[in-house]
Design an enzyme around this catalytic site. Structure first.
Site, mmCIF file in Angstrom:
data_model
loop_
_atom_site.group_PDB
_atom_site.id
_atom_site.type_symbol
_atom_site.label_atom_id
_atom_site.label_comp_id
_atom_site.label_asym_id
_atom_site.label_seq_id
_atom_site.Cartn_x
_atom_site.Cartn_y
_atom_site.Cartn_z
ATOM 1 N N CYS A 144 4.224 -5.441 -24.137
ATOM 2 C CA CYS A 144 5.481 -4.803 -24.563
ATOM 3 C C CYS A 144 6.476 -4.663 -23.413
ATOM 4 O O CYS A 144 7.627 -4.326 -23.630
ATOM 5 C CB CYS A 144 5.213 -3.451 -25.223
ATOM 6 S SG CYS A 144 4.727 -2.156 -24.059
ATOM 7 N N ASN B 124 0.982 -8.033 18.111
ATOM 8 C CA ASN B 124 -0.171 -8.646 17.425
ATOM 9 C C ASN B 124 -1.307 -8.746 18.441
ATOM 10 O O ASN B 124 -1.123 -9.302 19.521
ATOM 11 C CB ASN B 124 0.205 -10.039 16.891
ATOM 12 C CG ASN B 124 -0.844 -10.594 15.929
ATOM 13 O OD1 ASN B 124 -2.036 -10.624 16.240
ATOM 14 N ND2 ASN B 124 -0.402 -11.026 14.760
ATOM 15 N N PRO B 125 -2.475 -8.210 18.139
ATOM 16 C CA PRO B 125 -3.547 -8.189 19.132
ATOM 17 C C PRO B 125 -4.180 -9.559 19.349
ATOM 18 O O PRO B 125 -4.894 -9.766 20.334
ATOM 19 C CB PRO B 125 -4.588 -7.241 18.513
ATOM 20 C CG PRO B 125 -4.338 -7.314 17.048
ATOM 21 C CD PRO B 125 -2.875 -7.578 16.866
ATOM 22 N N ASP C 210 0.794 -1.237 0.000
ATOM 23 C CA ASP C 210 0.000 0.000 0.000
ATOM 24 C C ASP C 210 0.827 1.288 0.000
ATOM 25 O O ASP C 210 0.258 2.381 -0.072
ATOM 26 C CB ASP C 210 -0.969 0.003 1.201
ATOM 27 C CG ASP C 210 -0.276 -0.294 2.536
ATOM 28 O OD1 ASP C 210 0.914 0.054 2.688
ATOM 29 O OD2 ASP C 210 -0.929 -0.876 3.422
ATOM 30 N N HIS D 65 6.707 -7.724 -1.295
ATOM 31 C CA HIS D 65 5.654 -8.212 -2.197
ATOM 32 C C HIS D 65 5.260 -7.166 -3.242
ATOM 33 O O HIS D 65 4.186 -7.240 -3.818
ATOM 34 C CB HIS D 65 4.429 -8.675 -1.387
ATOM 35 C CG HIS D 65 4.712 -9.891 -0.558
ATOM 36 N ND1 HIS D 65 3.889 -10.343 0.449
ATOM 37 C CD2 HIS D 65 5.758 -10.772 -0.597
ATOM 38 C CE1 HIS D 65 4.409 -11.438 0.994
ATOM 39 N NE2 HIS D 65 5.547 -11.696 0.385
HETATM 40 P P1 OAD Z 1 -2.445 -11.775 7.263
HETATM 41 O O1 OAD Z 1 -3.804 -11.324 6.886
HETATM 42 O O2 OAD Z 1 -2.083 -13.183 6.955
HETATM 43 O O3 OAD Z 1 -2.203 -11.552 8.815
HETATM 44 C C1 OAD Z 1 -2.558 -10.353 9.448
HETATM 45 C C2 OAD Z 1 -2.113 -10.410 10.893
HETATM 46 O O4 OAD Z 1 -2.393 -9.144 11.473
HETATM 47 C C3 OAD Z 1 -2.825 -11.471 11.742
HETATM 48 O O5 OAD Z 1 -1.859 -12.186 12.496
HETATM 49 C C4 OAD Z 1 -3.724 -10.637 12.671
HETATM 50 O O6 OAD Z 1 -3.848 -11.256 13.957
HETATM 51 C C5 OAD Z 1 -2.947 -9.329 12.779
HETATM 52 N N1 OAD Z 1 -3.748 -8.120 13.049
HETATM 53 C C6 OAD Z 1 -5.074 -7.903 12.829
HETATM 54 N N2 OAD Z 1 -5.414 -6.647 13.199
HETATM 55 C C7 OAD Z 1 -4.294 -6.046 13.662
HETATM 56 C C8 OAD Z 1 -3.989 -4.744 14.166
HETATM 57 N N3 OAD Z 1 -4.928 -3.788 14.286
HETATM 58 N N4 OAD Z 1 -2.716 -4.487 14.546
HETATM 59 C C9 OAD Z 1 -1.752 -5.434 14.432
HETATM 60 N N5 OAD Z 1 -1.983 -6.683 13.958
HETATM 61 C C10 OAD Z 1 -3.228 -6.985 13.569
HETATM 62 O O7 OAD Z 1 -1.434 -10.728 6.579
HETATM 63 P P2 OAD Z 1 0.100 -10.933 6.183
HETATM 64 O O8 OAD Z 1 0.811 -11.746 7.201
HETATM 65 O O9 OAD Z 1 0.618 -9.600 5.855
HETATM 66 O O10 OAD Z 1 0.761 -11.739 -0.098
HETATM 67 O O11 OAD Z 1 -0.051 -11.791 4.859
HETATM 68 C C11 OAD Z 1 1.107 -12.167 4.177
HETATM 69 C C12 OAD Z 1 0.848 -12.210 2.686
HETATM 70 O O12 OAD Z 1 -0.278 -13.064 2.419
HETATM 71 C C13 OAD Z 1 0.410 -10.880 2.088
HETATM 72 O O13 OAD Z 1 1.509 -10.012 1.827
HETATM 73 C C14 OAD Z 1 -0.253 -11.318 0.817
HETATM 74 C C15 OAD Z 1 -1.040 -12.524 1.307
HETATM 75 O O14 OAD Z 1 -1.222 -13.521 0.364
HETATM 76 C C16 OAD Z 1 0.795 -11.236 -1.344
HETATM 77 O O15 OAD Z 1 -0.020 -10.436 -1.755
HETATM 78 C C17 OAD Z 1 1.929 -11.729 -2.167
#
Ligand code: OAD
Length: 224
Positions: free
Chosen positions: A113, A188-189, A87, A102
């Site tokens: 092209c 992580n919450p 983002d 990513h």
């Molecule tokens: P996930 O959606 O797998 O995990 C999100 C994490 O954030 C979880 O462990 C939640 O508990 C935590 N979470 C939720 N709300 C939160 C908050 N307010 N503050 C802090 N943590 C919070 O997301 P990623 O681990 O980023 O790949 O996913 C990894 C990859 O999977 C992404 O980059 C994407 C996806 O496929 C690609 O697009 C290549």
């Protein structure tokens, strides 16, 4: 002190963006269908259909803004960020060294092209473009993997925020940083996603509140 922030979708939750996994996550309803749109072979066969979904997915990001958590990270002088998020919020909030493992929604490449350009759907040659985000079936950019490992090697403090830690090779980074001598914290919450760190190094809070607590902890542990 060298500090590295390693962030995932939870980092941008307070900006109103859905995480991928977990309650209300993007994959909750229809993981397979969404994965199609983000899979290279599907995209090449049906770029128009994939763009119908991507257009909405990307607009949610471009219409949103970084949050206080991104600002707190940017306030750490000389901190590095390795993010799985696409983002661009860390740079927009002012972080200087950001590795986007990513990719990002900033740029795209024409599927015919090959012209690289700022993000748009169609190239001047009339063909569809593909956003510069890592799709399923695609490898991560090797230079970015190398760069993130060099950053992790130098970390004194390595902070994991808002990731489920299930996607490789990104998920190896915290383990690698710890092997190289970093003290690892996790915010992580919901639950820790990495080897359980001592209770005072796992902060069970959302990204913003967790970062505020971390900042206080670090000021106590590493007074300047
Ligand atoms: P996930 O959606 O797998 O995990 C999100 C994490 O954030 C979880 O462990 C939640 O508990 C935590 N979470 C939720 N709300 C939160 C908050 N307010 N503050 C802090 N943590 C919070 O997301 P990623 O681990 O980023 O790949 O996913 C990894 C990859 O999977 C992404 O980059 C994407 C996806 O496929 C690609 O697009 C290549």
């Amino acid at each position: 002190m060298n500090i590295v922030f390693f962030t995932g979708a939870g980092m941008s939750a307070a900006s109103g963006l859905a995480t991928f996994r977990g309650p209300n996550g993007l994959y909750e309803d229809d993981e397979l269908e969404i994965q199609d749109y983000l899979t290279l072979s599907y995209f090449k066969k049906h770029p128009g259909k994939a763009w119908d979904w991507l257009r909405v997915f990307i607009a949610e990001m471009t219409n949103a803004k970084y949050n206080e958590g991104h600002e707190i990270i940017a306030s750490f002088q000389n901190a590095s960020v390795v993010t799985q998020n696409i983002d661009c919020f860390h740079q927009q909030a002012g972080s200087k060294e950001v590795v986007e493992l990513h990719g990002s929604v900033d740029t795209c490449k024409c599927i015919e092209c090959g012209k690289e350009q700022p993000l748009r759907e169609k190239c001047d040659c009339g063909s569809w473009t593909k956003p510069d985000i890592v799709f399923y079936e695609e490898c991560l950019n090797f230079e970015k993997i190398k760069q993130s490992r060099v950053i992790a090697e130098k970390a004194d403090v390595f902070v994991i925020i808002g990731t489920s830690g299930v996607v490789w090779p990104a998920a190896e980074l915290p383990v690698y940083a710890e092997k190289c001598g970093a003290t690892v914290f996790e915010i992580n919450p919901d639950q820790p996603s990495f080897p359980p760190y001592s209770p005072d190094r796992y902060i069970k809070k959302n990204a913003i509140e967790g970062l505020k607590e971390l900042k206080e902890k670090l000021e106590r542990l590493y007074p300047s």
